[in-house]
Design an enzyme around this catalytic site. Structure first.
Site, PDB file in Angstrom:
ATOM      1  N   TYR A  10      -2.459  53.032  61.454  1.00 13.89           N
ATOM      2  CA  TYR A  10      -3.590  52.112  61.566  1.00 13.89           C
ATOM      3  C   TYR A  10      -4.885  52.815  61.231  1.00 13.89           C
ATOM      4  O   TYR A  10      -5.014  54.024  61.400  1.00 13.89           O
ATOM      5  CB  TYR A  10      -3.636  51.514  62.979  1.00 13.89           C
ATOM      6  CG  TYR A  10      -2.427  50.662  63.240  1.00 13.89           C
ATOM      7  CD1 TYR A  10      -2.370  49.353  62.792  1.00 13.89           C
ATOM      8  CD2 TYR A  10      -1.320  51.191  63.889  1.00 13.89           C
ATOM      9  CE1 TYR A  10      -1.244  48.573  62.995  1.00 13.89           C
ATOM     10  CE2 TYR A  10      -0.188  50.423  64.099  1.00 13.89           C
ATOM     11  CZ  TYR A  10      -0.158  49.114  63.654  1.00 13.89           C
ATOM     12  OH  TYR A  10       0.965  48.354  63.850  1.00 13.89           O
ATOM     13  N   CYS A  11      -5.855  52.028  60.736  1.00 12.35           N
ATOM     14  CA  CYS A  11      -7.149  52.589  60.348  1.00 12.35           C
ATOM     15  C   CYS A  11      -7.759  53.357  61.513  1.00 12.35           C
ATOM     16  O   CYS A  11      -7.652  52.908  62.646  1.00 12.35           O
ATOM     17  CB  CYS A  11      -8.101  51.486  59.885  1.00 12.35           C
ATOM     18  SG  CYS A  11      -8.076  51.314  58.087  1.00 12.35           S
ATOM     19  N   PRO A  12      -8.326  54.517  61.201  1.00 13.47           N
ATOM     20  CA  PRO A  12      -8.648  55.003  59.861  1.00 13.47           C
ATOM     21  C   PRO A  12      -7.556  55.850  59.210  1.00 13.47           C
ATOM     22  O   PRO A  12      -7.821  56.495  58.202  1.00 13.47           O
ATOM     23  CB  PRO A  12      -9.898  55.842  60.104  1.00 13.47           C
ATOM     24  CG  PRO A  12      -9.650  56.468  61.437  1.00 13.47           C
ATOM     25  CD  PRO A  12      -8.919  55.385  62.233  1.00 13.47           C
TER      26      PRO A  12
END
Length: 73
Positions: A10-12
């Site tokens: 998941y971001c980042p």
């Protein structure tokens, strides 16, 4: 073409993996990021534009996003 398979991250995470890879490849090379995190489809293109690289493609596949970037500098 270098593929960064960041599906499940998941971001980042996907953005950071792409940046790391772009630093390692030569100017003119293409990096393809595979990400299951929908926010990557927004965050990566924004960063690419700010960093001065070329966004080649952003495509929604069945259960992930394919983001293709060309290193320009």
């Amino acid at each position: 073409m270098v593929v960064v398979d960041a599906r499940g991250s998941y971001c980042p995470g996907p953005l950071m993996e792409m940046i790391k890879t772009l630093k390692q490849v030569e100017v003119g090379e293409v990096v393809e990021v595979l990400s299951s995190d929908e926010s990557s489809a927004k965050d990566i293109p924004e960063w690419v534009k700010k960093a001065g690289h070329e966004l080649v493609e952003v495509k929604k596949e069945e259960d992930y996003w394919r983001i293709v970037v060309k290193k320009l500098k």
